[in-house]
Design a protein around this motif. Structure first.
Motif, PDB file in Angstrom:
ATOM      1  N   THR A  59       0.316  -0.597  -4.334  1.00  0.00           N
ATOM      2  CA  THR A  59       0.971  -1.081  -5.547  1.00  0.00           C
ATOM      3  C   THR A  59       1.780  -2.348  -5.323  1.00  0.00           C
ATOM      4  O   THR A  59       2.376  -2.887  -6.271  1.00  0.00           O
ATOM      5  CB  THR A  59       1.898   0.005  -6.124  1.00  0.00           C
ATOM      6  OG1 THR A  59       2.883   0.362  -5.132  1.00  0.00           O
ATOM      7  CG2 THR A  59       1.109   1.234  -6.540  1.00  0.00           C
ATOM      8  N   GLY A  60       1.815  -2.838  -4.080  1.00  0.00           N
ATOM      9  CA  GLY A  60       2.593  -4.040  -3.789  1.00  0.00           C
ATOM     10  C   GLY A  60       4.067  -3.781  -3.609  1.00  0.00           C
ATOM     11  O   GLY A  60       4.883  -4.705  -3.706  1.00  0.00           O
ATOM     12  N   ASP A  85      -1.451  -4.665  -4.445  1.00  0.00           N
ATOM     13  CA  ASP A  85      -1.642  -4.856  -5.890  1.00  0.00           C
ATOM     14  C   ASP A  85      -3.020  -4.443  -6.406  1.00  0.00           C
ATOM     15  O   ASP A  85      -3.369  -4.751  -7.555  1.00  0.00           O
ATOM     16  CB  ASP A  85      -1.383  -6.316  -6.285  1.00  0.00           C
ATOM     17  CG  ASP A  85       0.061  -6.738  -6.058  1.00  0.00           C
ATOM     18  OD1 ASP A  85       0.954  -5.898  -6.248  1.00  0.00           O
ATOM     19  OD2 ASP A  85       0.278  -7.913  -5.674  1.00  0.00           O
TER      20      ASP A  85
END
Length: 328
Positions: A143-144, A158
């Motif tokens: 998800t970064g 991401d």
């Protein structure tokens, strides 16, 4: 059908097959599933098993993805304690980058092997204890929002590859509920805790940015043929093979020994594992799956087509899809 259908491909290396034959069969199965309207196909990580060819799960998914166009593909599952979360984020981040919108990452904490193989994997017997933290770390990479300062998954960051928690006990149900993730229960081989685990998951579910409501996938065995008698024969062959594998421990049994294996403790164990099985003509199996969906309170079913040959398996896939009215 009242719920979507997906497939768990066990990538069996049956008697008379090579490993390459098995991998080619997995391509054929996925292509048939795609044409027939199934939602996804998953592959499970196992090690040191002569009859299963899905040990390098991410590599197999890449190969299948290159030979299909739109069906979702994923792990059912990756045994996360065998790996570092960063490595898995990079592998599945690469898959998602190459095949956007098609990749799932199902996670389990079982070894997928015996103790000697665990040592060969450099896995400690306590590795599973870190599973909840490893899931959170893995999610951070995808998800970064890395949990480790200065470390990112490239590829992976991401990509937001969707995570699924797999389980056959209350542990996975509670973890999936706490993290607000979908939950997949292995009722196709570990049926005992199905009802309790799903009840716990639904009762304790906490909405997250990834999932607002509980989502349950339940595993179930099927054997579909034009007639009930033919389907029962295919199921018999598949169960005889499984019992022989458990009893033979790497040795090829004679046909007589394989048949006798069904009456052995190994054969009884196979029968107990496969309590949830629908075998018969297409309409009969659809009726059974509708019942099972209600019984398991599942939002999606992932089926294991238990047949003796690849030809019969592909026909089972097609017949069930047609009878269930899957979208083409």
């Amino acid at each position: 059908m009242t719920v979507p259908l997906s497939i768990l491909d066990l990538a069996h290396v049956n008697e008379g097959m090579t490993v390459r034959d098995s991998l080619d069969a997995s391509v054929a199965l996925a292509r048939t599933a795609e044409a027939s309207g199934y939602r996804r196909v998953w592959y499970a990580e196992h090690h040191n098993m002569a009859t299963i060819a899905s040990s390098a799960t991410s590599v197999l998914i890449a190969h299948i993805a290159a030979h299909t166009e739109r069906i979702r593909l994923g792990s059912g599952g990756v045994m996360l304690p065998n790996h570092s979360p960063l490595t898995i984020a990079e592998q599945f981040g690469t898959l998602e980058t190459l095949h956007p919108g098609r990749i799932d990452l199902g996670l389990g904490r079982a070894p997928g092997s015996d103790r000697n193989t665990m040592r060969a994997l450099r896995r400690d017997v306590t590795s599973a204890d870190a599973f909840p933290n490893d899931v959170v770390e893995l999610q951070g990479y995808l998800t970064g929002h890395s949990k480790i300062i200065g470390v990112d998954a490239i590829p992976g960051k991401d990509t937001n590859v969707p995570l699924y928690i797999l389980g056959s006990s209350l542990f996975g149900a509670q973890l999936a509920a706490k993290l607000g993730l979908p939950y997949s229960f292995a009722s196709h081989f570990a049926p005992a805790a199905l009802e309790q685990a799903v009840a716990v998951y639904r009762a304790e579910f906490q909405p997250s940015e990834w999932l607002s409501e509980p989502y349950v996938i339940a595993g179930v065995n099927v054997a579909v043929a034009k007639t009930s008698a033919e389907a029962q024969e295919q199921l018999h062959v598949a169960r005889r093979r499984m019992a022989a594998q458990l009893l033979g421990r790497g040795r090829t049994l004679t046909p007589e020994e394989a048949e006798a294996a069904l009456e052995s403790p190994a054969g009884q164990h196979v029968a107990q594992m496969a309590v949830y099985t629908g075998a018969g003509a297409p309409e009969e199996v659809v009726e059974y799956l509708d019942w099972f969906a209600g019984h398991s309170r599942a939002d999606e079913l992932i089926v294991v087509h238990q047949t003796g040959t690849l030809e019969a398996r592909l026909r089972s896939v097609e017949l069930l899809a047609e009878a269930a009215g899957l979208p083409q």
